[in-house]
Design an enzyme around this catalytic site. Structure first.
Site, PDB file in Angstrom:
ATOM      1  N   LYS A 184      15.991  -6.467  -8.542  1.00 49.25           N
ATOM      2  CA  LYS A 184      16.582  -5.190  -8.127  1.00 49.25           C
ATOM      3  C   LYS A 184      16.151  -5.005  -6.681  1.00 49.25           C
ATOM      4  O   LYS A 184      14.957  -4.788  -6.406  1.00 49.25           O
ATOM      5  CB  LYS A 184      16.045  -4.065  -9.034  1.00 49.25           C
ATOM      6  CG  LYS A 184      16.755  -2.735  -8.880  1.00 49.25           C
ATOM      7  CD  LYS A 184      16.070  -1.904  -7.849  1.00 49.25           C
ATOM      8  CE  LYS A 184      16.835  -0.628  -7.572  1.00 49.25           C
ATOM      9  NZ  LYS A 184      16.342  -0.017  -6.331  1.00 49.25           N
ATOM     10  N   GLY A 241       5.168  -0.516  -6.273  1.00 46.42           N
ATOM     11  CA  GLY A 241       5.742   0.723  -5.759  1.00 46.42           C
ATOM     12  C   GLY A 241       4.884   1.913  -6.138  1.00 46.42           C
ATOM     13  O   GLY A 241       3.664   1.806  -6.295  1.00 46.42           O
ATOM     14  N   SER A 242       5.561   3.053  -6.330  1.00 45.89           N
ATOM     15  CA  SER A 242       4.824   4.302  -6.519  1.00 45.89           C
ATOM     16  C   SER A 242       4.331   4.437  -7.956  1.00 45.89           C
ATOM     17  O   SER A 242       4.879   3.843  -8.885  1.00 45.89           O
ATOM     18  CB  SER A 242       5.730   5.487  -6.192  1.00 45.89           C
ATOM     19  OG  SER A 242       6.768   5.563  -7.154  1.00 45.89           O
ATOM     20  N   GLY A 245       7.244   6.184 -10.018  1.00 45.92           N
ATOM     21  CA  GLY A 245       8.334   5.265 -10.349  1.00 45.92           C
ATOM     22  C   GLY A 245       7.873   4.190 -11.317  1.00 45.92           C
ATOM     23  O   GLY A 245       8.551   3.888 -12.313  1.00 45.92           O
ATOM     24  N   GLY A 246       6.709   3.623 -11.036  1.00 47.83           N
ATOM     25  CA  GLY A 246       6.181   2.562 -11.892  1.00 47.83           C
ATOM     26  C   GLY A 246       5.899   3.070 -13.293  1.00 47.83           C
ATOM     27  O   GLY A 246       6.200   2.400 -14.288  1.00 47.83           O
ATOM     28  N   GLU A 265       2.211  -2.794  -9.991  1.00 46.88           N
ATOM     29  CA  GLU A 265       1.107  -2.627  -9.057  1.00 46.88           C
ATOM     30  C   GLU A 265       1.379  -1.295  -8.381  1.00 46.88           C
ATOM     31  O   GLU A 265       2.360  -1.149  -7.656  1.00 46.88           O
ATOM     32  CB  GLU A 265       1.115  -3.811  -8.100  1.00 46.88           C
ATOM     33  CG  GLU A 265      -0.150  -3.976  -7.331  1.00 46.88           C
ATOM     34  CD  GLU A 265       0.112  -3.683  -5.896  1.00 46.88           C
ATOM     35  OE1 GLU A 265      -0.147  -2.524  -5.504  1.00 46.88           O
ATOM     36  OE2 GLU A 265       0.579  -4.581  -5.194  1.00 46.88           O
ATOM     37  N   CYS A 302      -0.896  -1.532   0.170  1.00 50.06           N
ATOM     38  CA  CYS A 302      -1.501  -1.081  -1.086  1.00 50.06           C
ATOM     39  C   CYS A 302      -3.015  -1.215  -1.033  1.00 50.06           C
ATOM     40  O   CYS A 302      -3.728  -0.548  -1.769  1.00 50.06           O
ATOM     41  CB  CYS A 302      -0.934  -1.864  -2.261  1.00 50.06           C
ATOM     42  SG  CYS A 302      -0.566  -3.559  -1.867  1.00 50.06           S
ATOM     43  N   GLU A 390      -3.878   8.667  -3.966  1.00 48.22           N
ATOM     44  CA  GLU A 390      -3.434   7.899  -2.808  1.00 48.22           C
ATOM     45  C   GLU A 390      -2.419   8.683  -1.978  1.00 48.22           C
ATOM     46  O   GLU A 390      -1.503   9.293  -2.519  1.00 48.22           O
ATOM     47  CB  GLU A 390      -2.765   6.598  -3.290  1.00 48.22           C
ATOM     48  CG  GLU A 390      -2.241   5.740  -2.147  1.00 48.22           C
ATOM     49  CD  GLU A 390      -1.401   4.539  -2.619  1.00 48.22           C
ATOM     50  OE1 GLU A 390      -0.887   4.563  -3.748  1.00 48.22           O
ATOM     51  OE2 GLU A 390      -1.268   3.588  -1.837  1.00 48.22           O
TER      52      GLU A 390
HETATM   53  P1  NAP Z   1       9.213   3.645  -5.525  1.00 45.46           P
HETATM   54  O1  NAP Z   1       9.823   4.941  -5.200  1.00 45.46           O
HETATM   55  O2  NAP Z   1       8.328   3.579  -6.696  1.00 45.46           O
HETATM   56  O3  NAP Z   1      10.417   2.595  -5.707  1.00 45.46           O
HETATM   57  C1  NAP Z   1      10.182   1.246  -6.037  1.00 45.46           C
HETATM   58  C2  NAP Z   1      11.402   0.701  -6.761  1.00 45.46           C
HETATM   59  O4  NAP Z   1      11.508   1.279  -8.058  1.00 45.46           O
HETATM   60  C3  NAP Z   1      12.708   0.995  -6.069  1.00 45.46           C
HETATM   61  O5  NAP Z   1      13.568  -0.095  -6.297  1.00 45.46           O
HETATM   62  C4  NAP Z   1      13.209   2.218  -6.786  1.00 45.46           C
HETATM   63  O6  NAP Z   1      14.601   2.353  -6.748  1.00 45.46           O
HETATM   64  C5  NAP Z   1      12.743   1.953  -8.199  1.00 45.46           C
HETATM   65  N1  NAP Z   1      12.445   3.179  -8.943  1.00 45.46           N
HETATM   66  C6  NAP Z   1      11.502   4.088  -8.642  1.00 45.46           C
HETATM   67  N2  NAP Z   1      11.470   5.065  -9.563  1.00 45.46           N
HETATM   68  C7  NAP Z   1      12.411   4.750 -10.483  1.00 45.46           C
HETATM   69  C8  NAP Z   1      12.854   5.369 -11.681  1.00 45.46           C
HETATM   70  N3  NAP Z   1      12.331   6.528 -12.104  1.00 45.46           N
HETATM   71  N4  NAP Z   1      13.833   4.776 -12.366  1.00 45.46           N
HETATM   72  C9  NAP Z   1      14.370   3.631 -11.950  1.00 45.46           C
HETATM   73  N5  NAP Z   1      14.015   2.999 -10.817  1.00 45.46           N
HETATM   74  C10 NAP Z   1      13.034   3.549 -10.087  1.00 45.46           C
HETATM   75  O7  NAP Z   1       8.384   3.062  -4.312  1.00 45.46           O
HETATM   76  P2  NAP Z   1       8.778   2.885  -2.770  1.00 45.46           P
HETATM   77  O8  NAP Z   1      10.179   3.299  -2.510  1.00 45.46           O
HETATM   78  O9  NAP Z   1       8.412   1.529  -2.402  1.00 45.46           O
HETATM   79  O10 NAP Z   1       7.782   3.820  -1.972  1.00 45.46           O
HETATM   80  C11 NAP Z   1       7.584   5.142  -2.277  1.00 45.46           C
HETATM   81  C12 NAP Z   1       6.112   5.382  -2.527  1.00 45.46           C
HETATM   82  O11 NAP Z   1       5.547   4.289  -3.289  1.00 45.46           O
HETATM   83  C13 NAP Z   1       5.240   5.419  -1.298  1.00 45.46           C
HETATM   84  O12 NAP Z   1       5.207   6.671  -0.717  1.00 45.46           O
HETATM   85  C14 NAP Z   1       3.896   5.002  -1.853  1.00 45.46           C
HETATM   86  O13 NAP Z   1       3.222   6.096  -2.368  1.00 45.46           O
HETATM   87  C15 NAP Z   1       4.193   4.077  -2.956  1.00 45.46           C
HETATM   88  N6  NAP Z   1       4.013   2.658  -2.665  1.00 45.46           N
HETATM   89  C16 NAP Z   1       2.925   2.030  -3.160  1.00 45.46           C
HETATM   90  C17 NAP Z   1       2.749   0.688  -2.937  1.00 45.46           C
HETATM   91  C18 NAP Z   1       1.591  -0.047  -3.502  1.00 45.46           C
HETATM   92  O14 NAP Z   1       1.436  -1.190  -3.172  1.00 45.46           O
HETATM   93  N7  NAP Z   1       0.807   0.510  -4.359  1.00 45.46           N
HETATM   94  C19 NAP Z   1       3.667  -0.047  -2.215  1.00 45.46           C
HETATM   95  C20 NAP Z   1       4.790   0.599  -1.724  1.00 45.46           C
HETATM   96  C21 NAP Z   1       4.943   1.956  -1.972  1.00 45.46           C
HETATM   97  P3  NAP Z   1      15.352   3.023  -5.472  1.00 45.46           P
HETATM   98  O15 NAP Z   1      15.349   1.990  -4.404  1.00 45.46           O
HETATM   99  O16 NAP Z   1      16.697   3.307  -6.005  1.00 45.46           O
HETATM  100  O17 NAP Z   1      14.567   4.238  -5.119  1.00 45.46           O
END
Ligand code: NAP
Length: 506
Positions: A184, A241-242, A245-246, A265, A302, A390
C-alpha cells in the site's frame, strides 16, 4: 529542478498498470502536484488474488533464484537513481544527499538478504534422527524447517520513502522468505513509489518470477489499508507509522476470522540517560551531540532521541549548550503538512503545561519545523502520562532527576522503546549495571556513548521492542533477523527421502 519525469500515475497489479476513475493529487514539498489513481477495495482484492495465485510457484523457487531476483531489483533501482532522487526530493522535501544515501541503504539491504538466503542459516533446519529401539515407544524421524507464510501486505512509511517503502526492508524480507508482496503506497510519496515499483516490475521480467509476486496499490483513502489487512489471502502485515493508524490496523488483523500477525513499528521517544560522572565531566559536549541527533532530518526518525534524563546538578550546563545548538538550526521542511501540524500541536501541549519550562520555542510556519526544547522534573514527568508521548519532529524534553533512585524510577516507568541510550564514564559503571536490565526490559536496542538515530542494517540489529515501539516484541523490522516475521516452522515427520523439500534433502 525542471520537471522532466513522466509518471503514469497508475497502480501496478501483477505486472499490469491499472488505472481507475478516481484520483488523488499529490502534495509535494516542491515541484508540480500530480494526479494518481486512488486505490479501491476491488483493486486490493485483485492484487491479493494474484499474490495468492503466485504464492506456490514463488515459494518453490530456489534460494539462488530468489537471491538473483533481489539483486536484480537493486540493479533496477540503481538504474533509476536520478529519477528517484528527482521525484523523491520533490515529494518529501528531503535533500538529494539524504535520498541518495537512503537509496544505497535500500539496495544494500536487498543484497544483504540475497546473501542471507543463499547461506541458508535462516531456515533453522533441525533434525532428530529416528530411534526405532527407544522404549517404551520408538521416536519417529523429525525434520524442521522454516517456510514462507504466504502473501504479505506492506505499508510504505512516510519518513523513509525508499528504505521502508515499496522496495524497503519489509518487502525485501518478505520476498527473500518466498512471500509475494502487496504494497500500500504512502500517499506522501506516490511518484517515488511508482518509480521503485517499476524497478521491481523490470526485475520480475528479467528473473522470470510469477507476476503476482508484487503489486503496488496507491493510497488516497483509508479503505485501501483496511481492505488490504482484512483480505483472506494476506497472511502477515509489515507497517511503520503512527500509533493511532498502526493500532487501528492491528485491531483489524486481530478481529479477522483468521487472525494474522501485524508487525507494526509505531511510537518511541528513545530516552537518553546521562549518568552523573559523564554529566559532570562532559554535559556540554553530550548536549551538542544530542542536539545534532535530535534535529537530524527535522527529527523525523523513529529513533529520534526525544527525551534526556539527567541529574539536576548538571541540567543547567546541559540545557544551555543544547539550547544554543538547537537555536542555530534553521526551520526544516517536514514530510507532509499533516506531520508539520501534528508537530506544532505536540509542541503546543508542552508549552501550555504549567509544570514544563520552555527553553526554546521553535519559530516556524507551514510545512516547516524548528526545534523546541523543554525541561521538567522527573516527579512531574512521571505524574503526567502526556509528557512521555512521542512528538514526531525535533522536540526535546530534559527530565531532571534528584538522585540515582529517581533515574531508576524513570527507567522503570518507561513504555516500550525502540532504543534506550546510556551516556556514561568509568565512574558510572555501578549505576549503569543497575540501569541496564531495566532498559533491556523496555527496549529493542540499548546503546552506550552514542546516539540512536543511525540504525545499522546488519545481522545483529534489532529495530523493534515492547509495545508501543512495536506490536510484536519478538521481531525486528531492520536487519536479517527481520525475515523471521514472514516464516513459520513446519515439522516433517517420517517423510520418505524422496518427499522431503529440496532445502532439507540437500
Ligand atoms: P500513518 O498516519 O500511521 O500512516 C501510515 C500508513 O497507514 C499510511 O499508508 C496510511 O494511509 C495508513 N493508515 C493510517 N491509519 C489508517 C487507518 N485507520 N486505516 C487504514 N489505513 C491507515 O503515519 P504517517 O502518515 O507516516 O505519519 C503520521 C504520523 O506517524 C507522524 O506524525 C508520526 O507521529 C508517526 N510516524 C511514526 C514513525 C515511526 O517510525 N514510529 C514513522 C513515521 C511516522 P494514508 O496514506 O491513506 O493516510
Amino acid at each position: 529542478m525542471t520537471h522532466t519525469l513522466e509518471l503514469h500515475g497508475r497502480h501496478i497489479i501483477a505486472g499490469r498498470r491499472v488505472g481507475g476513475e478516481r484520483t488523488f493529487r499529490s502534495v509535494p514539498a516542491t515541484g508540480p502536484a500530480r494526479d494518481f489513481c486512488a486505490g479501491t477495495p476491488e483493486l486490493v482484492a485483485e492484487a491479493c488474488a494474484a499474490a495468492a495465485a503466485g504464492f506456490a510457484a514463488y515459494a518453490a523457487t530456489s534460494r539462488d533464484a530468489r537471491a538473483a531476483f533481489l539483486e536484480a531489483i537493486a540493479e533496477e533501482i540503481e538504474a533509476r537513481g536520478h529519477q528517484i532522487t528527482e521525484i523523491g526530493t520533490q515529494e518529501t522535501g528531503l535533500p538529494a544527499g539524504r535520498l541518495e544515501g537512503e537509496r544505497g541503504r535500500t539496495t544494500g539491504q536487498l543484497r544483504l538478504f540475497a546473501d542471507h538466503i543463499r547461506q541458508g542459516g535462516y531456515l533453522d533446519r533441525r533434525h532428530d534422527p529416528a530411534l526405532p529401539d527407544r522404549k517404551p515407544a520408538p521416536r519417529p524421524e523429525l525434520f524442521i524447517m522454516q517456510r514462507p507464510v504466504g502473501p504479505v501486505a506492506v505499508f510504505g512509511a512516510s519518513n523513509f520513502p525508499l528504505a521502508f517503502s515499496v522496495a524497503g526492508g519489509d518487502t525485501a524480507a518478505a520476498l527473500a522468505a518466498g512471500c509475494p508482496v502487496v504494497v500500500k503506497g504512502h500517499s506522501a510519496h506516490p511518484g517515488t513509489g511508482e518509480v521503485v515499483g517499476e524497478a521491481i516490475l523490470a526485475a520480475i521480467a528479467r528473473s522470470g518470477m510469477p507476476a503476482g509476486v508484487f503489486s503496488l496499490i496507491q493510497g488516497g483513502n483509508r479503505q485501501v489499508g483496511e481492505a488490504l489487512v482484512t483480505h483472506p489471502a494476506i497472511k502477515a502485515v509489515g507497517f511503520t507509522g503512527s500509533l493511532a493508524g498502526g493500532r487501528a490496523l492491528f485491531d483489524l488483523c486481530a478481529a479477522r476470522p483468521e487472525p494474522i500477525p501485524f508487525f507494526g513499528e509505531l511510537g518511541s521517544v528513545n530516552p537518553v540517560f546521562v549518568l552523573p560522572q559523564a554529566a559532570r565531566t562532559r554535559a556540554g559536549s553530550i548536549a551538542r551531540d544530542w542536539a545534532d541527533s535530535l534535529a537530524l532530518g527535522a527529527g523525523q526518525f523513529c529513533t529520534n532521541p526525544g527525551v534526556v534524563v539527567l541529574p539536576q546538578e548538571s541540567a543547567e550546563t546541559f540545557a544551555r549548550a543544547a539550547q544554543a545548538a538547537l537555536a542555530k538550526v534553521a526551520p526544516q521542511v517536514m514530510l507532509t503538512d499533516g506531520i508539520a501540524q501534528a508537530y506544532r500541536g505536540g509542541a503546543a501541549r508542552f508549552t501550555a503545561n504549567n509544570k514544563v519550562e520552555t527553553l526554546l520555542a521553535g519559530q516556524d510556519e507551514g510545512r516547516k519545523a524548528a526545534p523546541n526544547l523543554f525541561r521538567v522534573t522527573a516527579a512531574d514527568w512521571l505524574a503526567d502520562e502526556d509528557l512521555s508521548q512521542e512528538v514526531f519532529g525535533p522536540l526535546g524534553v530534559l527530565v531532571t532527576v534528584s538522585d540515582e533512585d529517581e533515574m531508576l524510577a524513570v527507567a522503570s516507568a518507561l513504555h516500550g522503546q525502540l532504543t534506550c541510550t546510556l551516556q556514561l564514564d568509568d565512574g558510572d559503571l555501578a549505576l549503569g549495571r543497575r540501569l541496564l536490565p531495566l532498559l533491556a526490559d523496555k527496549a529493542g536496542r540499548v546503546l552506550a556513548n552514542g546516539f540512536p538515530t543511525g540504525v545499522e542494517v546488519a545481522d545483529a540489529m534489532v529495530h523493534g521492542g515492547p509495545y508501543p515501539a512495536s506490536t510484536n516484541f519478538g521481531a525486528t523490522s531492520v536487519g536479517t533477523l527481520s525475515i523471521r516475521r514472514f516464516l513459520r516452522p513446519v515439522c516433517y515427520q517420517n517423510l520418505p527421502a524422496g518427499l522431503l523439500p529440496a532445502d532439507l534433502a540437500g
